[in-house]
Motif scaffolding. Structure first.
Motif, PDB file in Angstrom:
ATOM      1  N   ILE A   1       0.853  -1.191   0.000  1.00 49.85           N
ATOM      2  CA  ILE A   1       0.000   0.000   0.000  1.00 49.85           C
ATOM      3  C   ILE A   1       0.889   1.242   0.000  1.00 49.85           C
ATOM      4  O   ILE A   1       0.683   2.173  -0.787  1.00 49.85           O
ATOM      5  CB  ILE A   1      -0.938   0.029   1.218  1.00 49.85           C
ATOM      6  N   ALA A   2       1.868   1.253   0.889  1.00 52.05           N
ATOM      7  CA  ALA A   2       2.777   2.394   0.962  1.00 52.05           C
ATOM      8  C   ALA A   2       3.539   2.561  -0.346  1.00 52.05           C
ATOM      9  O   ALA A   2       3.692   3.683  -0.851  1.00 52.05           O
ATOM     10  CB  ALA A   2       3.749   2.210   2.118  1.00 52.05           C
ATOM     11  N   PHE A   3       4.024   1.458  -0.901  1.00 52.94           N
ATOM     12  CA  PHE A   3       4.762   1.537  -2.166  1.00 52.94           C
ATOM     13  C   PHE A   3       3.904   2.182  -3.257  1.00 52.94           C
ATOM     14  O   PHE A   3       4.367   3.067  -3.979  1.00 52.94           O
ATOM     15  CB  PHE A   3       5.211   0.147  -2.605  1.00 52.94           C
ATOM     16  N   ASN A   4       2.651   1.746  -3.374  1.00 52.20           N
ATOM     17  CA  ASN A   4       1.779   2.289  -4.410  1.00 52.20           C
ATOM     18  C   ASN A   4       1.538   3.785  -4.229  1.00 52.20           C
ATOM     19  O   ASN A   4       1.504   4.546  -5.202  1.00 52.20           O
ATOM     20  CB  ASN A   4       0.441   1.552  -4.418  1.00 52.20           C
ATOM     21  N   ILE A   5       1.372   4.218  -2.993  1.00 53.91           N
ATOM     22  CA  ILE A   5       1.174   5.646  -2.737  1.00 53.91           C
ATOM     23  C   ILE A   5       2.423   6.436  -3.111  1.00 53.91           C
ATOM     24  O   ILE A   5       2.360   7.435  -3.849  1.00 53.91           O
ATOM     25  CB  ILE A   5       0.829   5.893  -1.256  1.00 53.91           C
ATOM     26  N   LEU A   6       3.558   5.993  -2.595  1.00 56.30           N
ATOM     27  CA  LEU A   6       4.800   6.748  -2.778  1.00 56.30           C
ATOM     28  C   LEU A   6       5.236   6.771  -4.234  1.00 56.30           C
ATOM     29  O   LEU A   6       5.805   7.770  -4.708  1.00 56.30           O
ATOM     30  CB  LEU A   6       5.899   6.150  -1.903  1.00 56.30           C
ATOM     31  N   GLN A   7       4.966   5.687  -4.949  1.00 55.76           N
ATOM     32  CA  GLN A   7       5.414   5.591  -6.341  1.00 55.76           C
ATOM     33  C   GLN A   7       4.715   6.614  -7.233  1.00 55.76           C
ATOM     34  O   GLN A   7       5.228   6.954  -8.303  1.00 55.76           O
ATOM     35  CB  GLN A   7       5.181   4.165  -6.864  1.00 55.76           C
ATOM     36  N   HIS A   8       3.577   7.136  -6.780  1.00 53.07           N
ATOM     37  CA  HIS A   8       2.809   8.076  -7.596  1.00 53.07           C
ATOM     38  C   HIS A   8       2.652   9.432  -6.900  1.00 53.07           C
ATOM     39  O   HIS A   8       1.709  10.174  -7.190  1.00 53.07           O
ATOM     40  CB  HIS A   8       1.437   7.488  -7.920  1.00 53.07           C
ATOM     41  N   SER A   9       3.581   9.764  -6.018  1.00 56.29           N
ATOM     42  CA  SER A   9       3.413  10.983  -5.217  1.00 56.29           C
ATOM     43  C   SER A   9       4.592  11.949  -5.290  1.00 56.29           C
ATOM     44  O   SER A   9       4.665  12.887  -4.498  1.00 56.29           O
ATOM     45  CB  SER A   9       3.166  10.607  -3.741  1.00 56.29           C
ATOM     46  N   ASN A  10       5.511  11.715  -6.208  1.00 55.06           N
ATOM     47  CA  ASN A  10       6.636  12.635  -6.393  1.00 55.06           C
ATOM     48  C   ASN A  10       7.398  12.867  -5.091  1.00 55.06           C
ATOM     49  O   ASN A  10       7.457  13.980  -4.558  1.00 55.06           O
ATOM     50  CB  ASN A  10       6.150  13.971  -6.965  1.00 55.06           C
ATOM     51  N   VAL A  11       7.977  11.807  -4.565  1.00 54.68           N
ATOM     52  CA  VAL A  11       8.761  11.894  -3.335  1.00 54.68           C
ATOM     53  C   VAL A  11      10.229  11.598  -3.640  1.00 54.68           C
ATOM     54  O   VAL A  11      10.570  11.040  -4.681  1.00 54.68           O
ATOM     55  CB  VAL A  11       8.242  10.933  -2.252  1.00 54.68           C
ATOM     56  N   HIS A  12      11.084  11.975  -2.684  1.00 56.18           N
ATOM     57  CA  HIS A  12      12.512  11.699  -2.776  1.00 56.18           C
ATOM     58  C   HIS A  12      12.891  10.719  -1.668  1.00 56.18           C
ATOM     59  O   HIS A  12      12.188  10.622  -0.650  1.00 56.18           O
ATOM     60  CB  HIS A  12      13.319  12.989  -2.623  1.00 56.18           C
ATOM     61  N   TYR A  13      13.996  10.034  -1.843  1.00 55.15           N
ATOM     62  CA  TYR A  13      14.419   9.039  -0.858  1.00 55.15           C
ATOM     63  C   TYR A  13      15.797   9.396  -0.303  1.00 55.15           C
ATOM     64  O   TYR A  13      16.707   9.760  -1.053  1.00 55.15           O
ATOM     65  CB  TYR A  13      14.455   7.641  -1.489  1.00 55.15           C
ATOM     66  N   LEU A  14      15.917   9.288   1.021  1.00 50.04           N
ATOM     67  CA  LEU A  14      17.186   9.521   1.697  1.00 50.04           C
ATOM     68  C   LEU A  14      17.454   8.369   2.658  1.00 50.04           C
ATOM     69  O   LEU A  14      16.521   7.833   3.273  1.00 50.04           O
ATOM     70  CB  LEU A  14      17.140  10.825   2.503  1.00 50.04           C
ATOM     71  N   THR A  15      18.700   7.992   2.808  1.00 52.89           N
ATOM     72  CA  THR A  15      19.076   7.014   3.822  1.00 52.89           C
ATOM     73  C   THR A  15      19.999   7.678   4.827  1.00 52.89           C
ATOM     74  O   THR A  15      20.730   8.621   4.493  1.00 52.89           O
ATOM     75  CB  THR A  15      19.783   5.792   3.206  1.00 52.89           C
ATOM     76  N   VAL A  16      19.949   7.195   6.059  1.00 53.94           N
ATOM     77  CA  VAL A  16      20.831   7.712   7.106  1.00 53.94           C
ATOM     78  C   VAL A  16      21.581   6.545   7.737  1.00 53.94           C
ATOM     79  O   VAL A  16      21.070   5.423   7.835  1.00 53.94           O
ATOM     80  CB  VAL A  16      20.061   8.502   8.181  1.00 53.94           C
TER      81      VAL A  16
END
Length: 348
Positions: A275-290
């Motif tokens: 569910i989260a993947f589907n939302i994020l994949q179509h929501s123009n977000v960026h990814y960061l790792t720490v």
């Protein structure tokens, strides 16, 4: 595609009946002469130590209501959920889940509040304080496996064997309704902020959302994209050891990752929620790792501001610190970041 169309008024109506419900505070920290950081502190949410109560407690209540409607053929009014009649009916129900700590506490709290039982699977890496807290909530606690994923497999097997209600905070093909309820509960946070920003007209320009399987990040992103008047840049923050959402985005499909156990225990999830993947994949977000060191340093920096949390709770701040240099040339009026402290430092 699995649709997620939450209504934040539903969980809000439930929580407004509880004396423990309060809008969690936003705090402003002056980082420099040009940057004022907004902090949404979820560490005292519902007295449970994290935002997770909004998801687990609401989902338990909703599933009990579903059971009532299934038996009696009529929907249950929100005001009826705390009656003795409902508690008597719920006493035959058991909710089972796996947890890195906070989700289990949320489920156990909701179950005890409404008269049901709970059984929580913890991996060997979960701090002992969570087991103690769960036992105080009358949950049955079972230690299983060295990772969250192993404890999840055990919880799934338990539900199949015992007919208990599986209440996982992740989703996968064929299993998405209960976790969608959990995510609907989380939307209360974004809606609280929406109402506040509409009054102040001080909308954030950059939002940092830490993620494990992605339930919190997905729910917040959905609400921001669908209900906030001013649209910010959204950053999804994961441990370097568990970037399952970043890997899924790059692969274009839900993807598991492998890695060492992270000190950001509540974010140390190797499999994403679909569910989260589907939302994020179509929501123009960026990814960061720490990194582990960056998250640990962030906890100490927040402590200097009187905000006590864990590496998991400080991960968003760690990402902000890591990312802010790319915005150093922006004027103060353009760079208005917000982070979330997702848990307090109750681990002993």
């Amino acid at each position: 595609m699995i649709s997620f169309k939450p209504n934040p008024q539903k969980p809000l109506s439930f929580f407004q009946q509880l004396t423990d419900y309060q809008i969690t505070p936003t705090i402003k920290i002056e980082i420099s002469s040009d940057i004022e950081l907004i902090v949404k502190n979820e560490g005292e949410r519902l007295g449970l130590g994290s935002f997770k109560g909004l998801g687990g407690m609401y989902a338990v209540a909703h599933l009990i209501s579903d059971q009532w409607e299934k038996i009696y053929g009529k929907p249950l009014e929100t005001s009826e959920i705390f009656t003795k009649t409902i508690r008597d009916m719920a006493s035959s129900l058991c909710f089972v889940c796996a947890s890195a700590g906070n989700h289990g506490i949320a489920v156990a709290t909701g179950a005890r509040l409404l008269g049901a039982r709970s059984r929580v699977y913890l991996s060997e890496s979960v701090p002992a304080s969570f087991e103690k807290d769960l036992l105080k909530l009358e949950a049955q606690v079972i230690k299983k496996g060295s990772t969250y994923e192993a404890s999840m497999e055990a919880a799934i097997a338990d539900a199949k064997h015992t007919q208990a209600i599986l209440l996982a905070d992740s989703s996968w093909p064929g299993y998405h309704y209960p976790p969608s309820l959990i995510m609907e509960g989380y939307t209360v946070i974004a809606d609280e902020l929406r109402r506040e920003f509409e009054q102040t007209d001080h909308w954030p320009s950059h939002v940092y959302l830490q993620a494990g399987v992605g339930g919190f990040a997905g729910a917040m992103t959905y609400m921001i994209r669908h209900s906030w008047q001013t649209q910010p840049s959204i950053y999804i923050v994961e441990p370097e050891y568990a970037p399952c959402l970043k890997a899924s985005h790059e692969a274009g499909k839900p993807t598991s990752v492998k890695g060492s156990i992270s000190s950001m225990g509540r974010l140390d999830c190797k499999n994403p929620s679909i569910i989260a993947f589907n939302i994020l994949q179509h929501s123009n977000v960026h990814y960061l790792t720490v990194s582990e060191k960056e998250a640990e340093a962030a906890t100490h920096q927040l402590q200097q501001h009187g905000l006590i949390t864990t590496p998991s709770g400080a991960a968003g701040y760690a990402a902000f610190i890591k990312n802010k240099f790319s915005h150093a040339s922006q004027a103060e009026k353009e760079f208005k970041p917000i982070i979330f402290i997702t848990e307090n430092n109750h681990i002993k």
